[in-house]
Design a protein around this motif. Structure first.
Motif, mmCIF file in Angstrom:
data_model
loop_
_atom_site.group_PDB
_atom_site.id
_atom_site.type_symbol
_atom_site.label_atom_id
_atom_site.label_comp_id
_atom_site.label_asym_id
_atom_site.label_seq_id
_atom_site.Cartn_x
_atom_site.Cartn_y
_atom_site.Cartn_z
ATOM 1 N N GLY A 58 81.142 -20.812 67.066
ATOM 2 C CA GLY A 58 81.231 -19.430 67.506
ATOM 3 C C GLY A 58 80.920 -18.429 66.421
ATOM 4 N N PRO A 89 87.044 -11.134 74.968
ATOM 5 C CA PRO A 89 85.942 -11.609 74.122
ATOM 6 C C PRO A 89 86.043 -11.061 72.703
ATOM 7 C CG PRO A 89 85.170 -9.948 75.685
ATOM 8 C CD PRO A 89 86.571 -10.262 76.072
ATOM 9 N N LEU A 103 81.392 -19.469 79.423
ATOM 10 C CA LEU A 103 81.925 -18.565 78.412
ATOM 11 C C LEU A 103 83.449 -18.550 78.526
ATOM 12 C CD1 LEU A 103 81.268 -16.410 76.213
ATOM 13 C CD2 LEU A 103 81.402 -14.715 78.036
ATOM 14 N N VAL A 110 87.000 -17.223 77.428
ATOM 15 C CA VAL A 110 87.638 -16.072 76.782
ATOM 16 C C VAL A 110 89.143 -16.166 76.948
ATOM 17 C CG1 VAL A 110 85.647 -14.554 77.068
ATOM 18 C CG2 VAL A 110 87.374 -14.649 78.859
ATOM 19 N N THR A 157 82.320 -14.359 70.168
ATOM 20 C CA THR A 157 81.882 -14.520 71.560
ATOM 21 C C THR A 157 80.638 -13.685 71.797
ATOM 22 O OG1 THR A 157 84.221 -14.717 72.176
ATOM 23 C CG2 THR A 157 82.637 -14.366 73.956
#
Length: 558
Positions: free
Chosen positions: A35, A63, A55, A57, A67
């Motif tokens: 990341g 985020p 994705l 989170v 991210t």
């Protein structure tokens, strides 16, 4: 999936990991990406092998800048994204806020209408529950897999000529070099003759000895694999990441992966301190050069250059200080001993002929009472405020800055001190911008050992009034070794090896000791961040020491 020791210790993903599972008769291949922006090369290679993105989170934090980095790359490649709001069971979870914030991020990154219309699933991986709404969570991760299967299927050509882009490399003591990539066209079989090529490169005939497909968290040998499969192969010794395996009858190489250029450089050199050769297994310049060349085979974002003036030194360039620190930590755990100079940024010439430097987007969360200290510190480092948010339900305020990479070198410890350790900082490379001007010098100098010897409690008691010490009683130190942080600007030599004289003189204060205050414990990251331009870090498998460079002549000990 973070199996590396460094990954578990730091809580970050450094190397991409592959797995494959079968769900409702469908072979699902998953790749865990790093990341952090310092590992951008790894991210770009990985995204080249996938057709969709999950994705993940946090249900409280939303985020983060890391991210943002991976999502930006995925959107630029036109990939469809599904959002997994994880840790939904946390007491302070706020799924609606997180989803809204994620949508805003999609818009900011220029996502298409189709990409911004993402599907959402809520889960708690720890409790193994998931669902399509926060109020309807069921045992198992079926909801996550259902959303995953809704993403586009692989765009491949099973009946076409063989094309496999080599996206990663591994090494096995018995099988030698292992290549990894996804077959985008055709079929690859075990013991098959193929060619390795890339645009502008003459095809070279090779043979695949063994072929593996991923099976759960491991890999299983197979006789052949077809388009859409991510495979690992052995038998080819000479290849580069970005090369393409093709059919000899139709050598059609794929466009190689474009990797962003390094932004930070450091000097690696042979250890010439008083402690040289005492703790390391690999200590010569040849050992260090061979190890760095080996790293270049898999770390495509790294650059290594020999220094002409000092043959025992190498300039190593990477995507950021963390990128290089991970390499240094890996090498010391493998038994290497060497010295490292302070990190410096790589400048380049802009389109108008002016000097440009790398900038980073920094996001900091801190209790509101310390916000003033953070703003003052970043402003003095030529930072430009982008956004500032009011305190949330946890009492944390958030501020975003664009800061020159130069300004971030050495700022983390200062921020942690100013905020009493409550600061959470995330940074992301934001590109090159015009030179921001000269920065202020370090606020604190270094405390240097006046002479070599063994640290004594008596010596530390007399020296600790000058600043915070970094050494403990009984520890061996060398002359001009950095043994503490001065409370004022400028360096100061102190005698931490001083012995208490034994005499017959009686004193009213006899037996009264001041005691030793808390000693700073600098990690490798802290030491590299602390370094000034005339200081080096000595790195061995057992120790990390900082020294002041008094004389830089080759062959002289520093």
């Amino acid at each position: 999936m973070d199996s590396n020791d460094l990954e578990r210790e730091r809580g970050i993903t450094i190397l991409a990991k592959n797995l494959a599972v079968t769900y409702q008769g469908t072979n699902v291949q998953l790749v865990d990406t790093p990341g952090h922006g310092d590992f951008s090369a790894e991210v770009e290679r990985v995204l080249n092998m996938v057709d969709g993105v999950l994705l993940v989170v946090d249900a409280v934090e939303g985020p983060k800048p890391q991210t943002r980095f991976v999502l930006k790359k995925a959107i630029e490649m036109g990939l469809r994204v599904a959002v997994v709001v994880n840790k939904i069971d946390r007491p302070m979870s706020r799924p609606e806020y997180v989803v809204d914030h994620t949508f805003d991020l999609f818009v900011d990154l220029g996502a298409s209408d189709e990409q911004a219309d993402f599907k959402i699933v809520y889960a708690s991986a720890l409790k193994r529950i998931s669902g399509h709404s926060p109020e309807d969570l069921k045992p198992g991760l079926a909801a996550v897999f259902d959303v995953l299967l809704s993403l586009p299927r692989p765009l491949v050509r099973p009946s076409g000529p063989l094309q496999l882009m080599i996206s990663n490399v591994d090494y096995d003591d018995f099988k030698g070099r292992l290549g990894l990539g996804r077959i985008t066209s055709g079929t690859l079989s075990k013991a098959e003759g193929v060619v390795v090529t890339r645009p502008g490169k003459e095809p070279r005939r090779v043979k695949v000895n063994e072929l593996f497909r991923f099976d759960n968290l491991g890999r299983a040998p197979v006789e052949s694999a077809t388009a859409g499969d991510i495979v690992m192969f052995s038998g080819i010794d000479q290849f580069d990441i970005g090369d393409t395996l093709c059919s000899p009858d139709a050598p059609l190489p794929l466009p190689p992966i474009a990797v962003e250029e390094p932004t930070v450089r450091m000097t690696f050199s042979v250890n010439t301190t008083q402690f040289a050769g005492q703790e390391g297994k690999f200590v010569t310049s040849r050992n260090i050069r061979d190890r760095l060349q080996k790293e270049l085979e898999r770390n495509v974002a790294l650059r290594v250059e020999d220094q002409v003036e000092t043959p025992d030194s190498f300039t190593v360039c990477g995507r950021g200080a963390l990128h290089l620190t991970i390499l240094i930590e890996t090498m010391r755990r493998e038994g290497y001993e060497f010295m490292v100079g302070p990190p410096t940024v790589i400048f380049k010439e802009g389109a108008d002929g002016g000097k440009e430097e790398p900038f980073e987007f920094v996001e900091i969360e801190v209790p509101e009472e310390y916000m003033g200290s953070v703003i003052d510190m970043l402003a003095r480092r030529k930072g430009e405020m982008v956004d500032m948010a009011a305190a949330n339900s946890q009492g944390l305020s958030k501020v975003s800055y664009n800061v020159p990479t130069r300004g971030l070198l050495g700022v983390k410890n200062a921020l942690l001190t100013a905020t009493r350790g409550t600061m959470v900082m995330n940074a992301l490379f934001a590109g090159y911008r015009p030179f921001a001007g000269d920065l202020e010098a370090k606020e604190n100098g270094s405390l240097l050992a006046f002479e070599s010897g063994k640290v004594t409690a008596y010596g530390m008691e007399g020296a600790q009034d000058r600043g915070r010490l970094l050494v403990n009683p009984g520890q061996e130190v060398a002359k001009n070794q950095i043994v503490g942080v001065h409370q004022r600007a400028g360096d100061l030599s102190i005698n931490v090896v001083k012995l208490k004289q034994l005499t017959n003189h009686r004193s009213a204060n006899k037996g009264i000791d001041k005691g030793i205050n808390g000693v700073l414990d600098f990690s490798l990251d802290d030491s590299i961040e602390y370094l000034g331009q005339d200081e080096i870090v000595e790195v061995t498998p057992l120790s990390v020491r900082m020294h002041k460079v008094i004389q830089a002549k080759r062959g002289n000990r520093q």
